[in-house]
Write a protein that holds these residues in place. Structure first.
Motif, PDB file in Angstrom:
ATOM      1  N   UNK A  94       0.833  -1.190   0.000  1.00 37.51           N
ATOM      2  CA  UNK A  94       0.000   0.000   0.000  1.00 37.51           C
ATOM      3  C   UNK A  94       0.871   1.244   0.000  1.00 37.51           C
ATOM      4  N   UNK A  95       0.395   2.266  -0.686  1.00 35.68           N
ATOM      5  CA  UNK A  95       1.021   3.588  -0.671  1.00 35.68           C
ATOM      6  C   UNK A  95       0.026   4.544  -0.025  1.00 35.68           C
ATOM      7  N   UNK A  96       0.495   5.316   0.947  1.00 29.84           N
ATOM      8  CA  UNK A  96      -0.392   6.209   1.692  1.00 29.84           C
ATOM      9  C   UNK A  96      -0.260   7.642   1.194  1.00 29.84           C
ATOM     10  N   UNK A  97      -1.413   8.314   1.031  1.00 28.91           N
ATOM     11  CA  UNK A  97      -1.395   9.743   0.762  1.00 28.91           C
ATOM     12  C   UNK A  97      -0.901  10.498   1.988  1.00 28.91           C
ATOM     13  N   UNK A  98      -0.506  11.749   1.789  1.00 24.98           N
ATOM     14  CA  UNK A  98       0.098  12.516   2.883  1.00 24.98           C
ATOM     15  C   UNK A  98      -0.841  12.654   4.079  1.00 24.98           C
ATOM     16  N   UNK A  99      -2.097  12.976   3.839  1.00 24.52           N
ATOM     17  CA  UNK A  99      -3.063  13.128   4.931  1.00 24.52           C
ATOM     18  C   UNK A  99      -3.361  11.793   5.590  1.00 24.52           C
ATOM     19  N   UNK A 100      -3.505  10.743   4.799  1.00 27.58           N
ATOM     20  CA  UNK A 100      -3.764   9.406   5.348  1.00 27.58           C
ATOM     21  C   UNK A 100      -2.614   8.953   6.230  1.00 27.58           C
ATOM     22  N   UNK A 101      -1.393   9.191   5.777  1.00 29.69           N
ATOM     23  CA  UNK A 101      -0.232   8.792   6.574  1.00 29.69           C
ATOM     24  C   UNK A 101      -0.185   9.548   7.896  1.00 29.69           C
ATOM     25  N   UNK A 102      -0.517  10.833   7.841  1.00 25.16           N
ATOM     26  CA  UNK A 102      -0.528  11.633   9.071  1.00 25.16           C
ATOM     27  C   UNK A 102      -1.578  11.127  10.048  1.00 25.16           C
ATOM     28  N   UNK A 103      -2.757  10.787   9.544  1.00 21.75           N
ATOM     29  CA  UNK A 103      -3.822  10.306  10.421  1.00 21.75           C
ATOM     30  C   UNK A 103      -3.494   8.938  11.016  1.00 21.75           C
ATOM     31  N   UNK A 104      -2.743   8.139  10.277  1.00 23.54           N
ATOM     32  CA  UNK A 104      -2.370   6.820  10.785  1.00 23.54           C
ATOM     33  C   UNK A 104      -1.094   6.852  11.623  1.00 23.54           C
ATOM     34  N   UNK A 105      -0.457   8.001  11.688  1.00 23.50           N
ATOM     35  CA  UNK A 105       0.765   8.128  12.476  1.00 23.50           C
ATOM     36  C   UNK A 105       1.962   7.481  11.829  1.00 23.50           C
ATOM     37  N   UNK A 106       2.011   7.476  10.502  1.00 18.41           N
ATOM     38  CA  UNK A 106       3.111   6.855   9.759  1.00 18.41           C
ATOM     39  C   UNK A 106       3.814   7.943   8.952  1.00 18.41           C
ATOM     40  N   UNK A 107       5.129   8.057   9.108  1.00 18.48           N
ATOM     41  CA  UNK A 107       5.869   9.096   8.399  1.00 18.48           C
ATOM     42  C   UNK A 107       6.872   8.552   7.394  1.00 18.48           C
ATOM     43  N   UNK A 108       7.026   7.238   7.313  1.00 21.53           N
ATOM     44  CA  UNK A 108       7.948   6.664   6.337  1.00 21.53           C
ATOM     45  C   UNK A 108       7.524   5.255   5.967  1.00 21.53           C
ATOM     46  N   UNK A 109       8.066   4.788   4.843  1.00 20.72           N
ATOM     47  CA  UNK A 109       7.744   3.448   4.366  1.00 20.72           C
ATOM     48  C   UNK A 109       8.338   2.400   5.306  1.00 20.72           C
ATOM     49  N   UNK A 110       7.736   1.201   5.267  1.00 12.52           N
ATOM     50  CA  UNK A 110       8.234   0.099   6.092  1.00 12.52           C
ATOM     51  C   UNK A 110       7.263  -0.349   7.155  1.00 12.52           C
ATOM     52  N   UNK A 111       6.301   0.494   7.507  1.00 11.21           N
ATOM     53  CA  UNK A 111       5.315   0.128   8.522  1.00 11.21           C
ATOM     54  C   UNK A 111       4.246  -0.771   7.889  1.00 11.21           C
ATOM     55  N   UNK A 112       3.303  -1.221   8.703  1.00 10.12           N
ATOM     56  CA  UNK A 112       2.204  -2.055   8.227  1.00 10.12           C
ATOM     57  C   UNK A 112       0.874  -1.442   8.666  1.00 10.12           C
ATOM     58  N   UNK A 113      -0.129  -1.604   7.828  1.00  8.02           N
ATOM     59  CA  UNK A 113      -1.480  -1.163   8.159  1.00  8.02           C
ATOM     60  C   UNK A 113      -2.431  -2.338   7.930  1.00  8.02           C
TER      61      UNK A 113
END
Length: 397
Positions: free
Chosen positions: A160-179
């Motif tokens: 998955x690739x996260x949009x900037x707002x989606x990443x902010x809401x999920x608390x993710x700032x870089x690649x490598x995490x899991x959702x």
């Protein structure tokens, strides 16, 4: 009878020296009087200047993003039901002369992205999941903040690739995490920068088109993005609806995302008139203050006026003396206001990393307005001083 000698003429230097004498004798009063003009000019130039650099930054952004991106979305049928785009819409649009890129996204119904599997759907609705083509980022002109965008390989797997707002809401700032998406874990392979022309992408979690079908994706295009040359964007827009859905072109909604930014730039230009008005009101208040101070100055300097008249100064010379003093006082305040206003707008531009665009009209208008108001404010006090006879002026109360 011997004719009286003509009064000596005041040279420009002498007139300036006499006019400034009153300011030098009362420096605190002069500073406080000029402050009103300075505030008015600074407000005018500062507000218009900030609006100018903001508009320059917006126009620069529009130029970088381009105005040749069009979006196509399904509208409604004649019966009011939601329509769908045909399956071959992308291939049909790509055949239009002038089109340089076509991509699409499709909403994956009932699938949402969450940070963990411990978050209940009753707590939050989650992040919308969209199936996407691998060429989406290139068509939109977007960039990746961290990681990489989906490609032919990663789009086949739970990536998955996260949009900037989606990443902010999920608390993710870089690649490598899991959702957590629809009962399984997806690896975040990329996080996008803000996409100015497609804010819906910023709020979405993007997964591969083929893998989305495993989550129940029906394959319908939700939004189609089309990029053409600047010269052909108008012609492409005129035939886009008929190309996407020849049978029912009225069921196709076409928009140009850059129109919103262009409208914002036009609105900021409109606000400049309001800012000029606010500055003019402040200048008017400053002019009233200068007129008041000049009237008081005439009353306090009656003996000086009487002495000069007794020594041969004409009414015109007295009038010019006080008018020069009023204009000089206003001009000094205007100059200070210009410097303060410029420092404000340029400092704000540097802070926001915006182009350094000087508000030329506001600078010239503010300076001229200050001098004009100073002249108008000094007319009545100057006439009052000139109309005093030597005996009236030298008489003590």
């Amino acid at each position: 009878m011997k004719a009286l000698p003509e009064p000596a003429r005041l040279r420009a230097g002498d007139l300036a020296s006499v006019g400034l004498e009153g300011l030098r004798g009362r420096p605190l009063r002069a500073v406080l009087s000029a402050l009103g003009i300075a505030i008015g000019v600074a407000a005018m130039i500062g507000l218009v200047g900030i609006s100018t650099v903001s508009r320059a930054a917006l126009m620069e952004e529009i130029e970088q993003l381009g105005t040749n991106l069009l979006t196509v979305e399904p509208g409604t049928t004649l019966t009011g039901k939601d329509s769908t785009l045909p399956e071959n819409a992308e291939s049909m649009v790509s055949r239009i002369p002038g089109v340089t890129g076509v991509s699409a996204t499709g909403l994956v119904e009932d699938a949402t992205a969450r940070r963990t599997d411990k978050i209940s759907s009753a707590t939050t609705s989650g992040i919308a999941v969209q199936a996407t083509r691998t060429n989406l980022l290139g068509t939109l002109g977007g960039t990746v903040q961290s990681g990489a965008f989906l490609n032919a390989a990663t789009s086949q797997y739970p990536s998955v690739v996260l949009g900037s707002t989606a990443a902010e809401r999920l608390g993710i700032d870089r690649a490598g995490a899991h959702v957590y998406i629809d009962g399984q874990w997806f690896k975040v392979v990329g996080v996008l920068e803000e996409v100015a022309l497609a804010p819906e992408i910023d709020r979405s979690a993007l997964i591969g088109w083929s893998y989305a079908e495993r989550l129940g994706f029906d394959g319908n295009v939700t939004t189609l993005y089309e990029r053409s040359t600047e010269e052909t964007v108008g012609a492409v827009r005129s035939v886009l609806g008929y190309t996407v859905n020849p049978q029912h072109p009225e069921e196709v909604q076409i928009s140009r995302p850059s129109d919103a930014l262009t409208a914002q730039a036009a609105a900021e230009r409109t606000f400049n008139a309001l800012f000029f008005g606010l500055g003019a009101i402040a200048l008017l208040a400053g002019g009233v203050g200068i007129a008041n101070i000049m009237v008081i100055s005439v009353l306090e300097r009656r003996q000086e006026i009487g002495l000069r008249r007794s020594l041969g100064a004409t009414r015109g010379q007295i009038r010019l003396q006080f008018l020069t003093e009023s204009v000089t006082l206003s001009a000094l305040g205007g100059a200070a206001g210009v410097l303060i206003g410029l420092a404000t707008c340029l400092g704000y531009a540097v802070y926001r990393d915006w182009p350094l665009a000087l508000p030329g009209q506001a600078i010239v208008g503010g300076a001229l307005a200050a001098v004009t108001i100073g002249a108008l404010a000094g007319v009545y006090p100057a006439r009052r001083a000139a109309n005093l006879t030597p005996t009236e002026a030298l008489a003590t109360s």
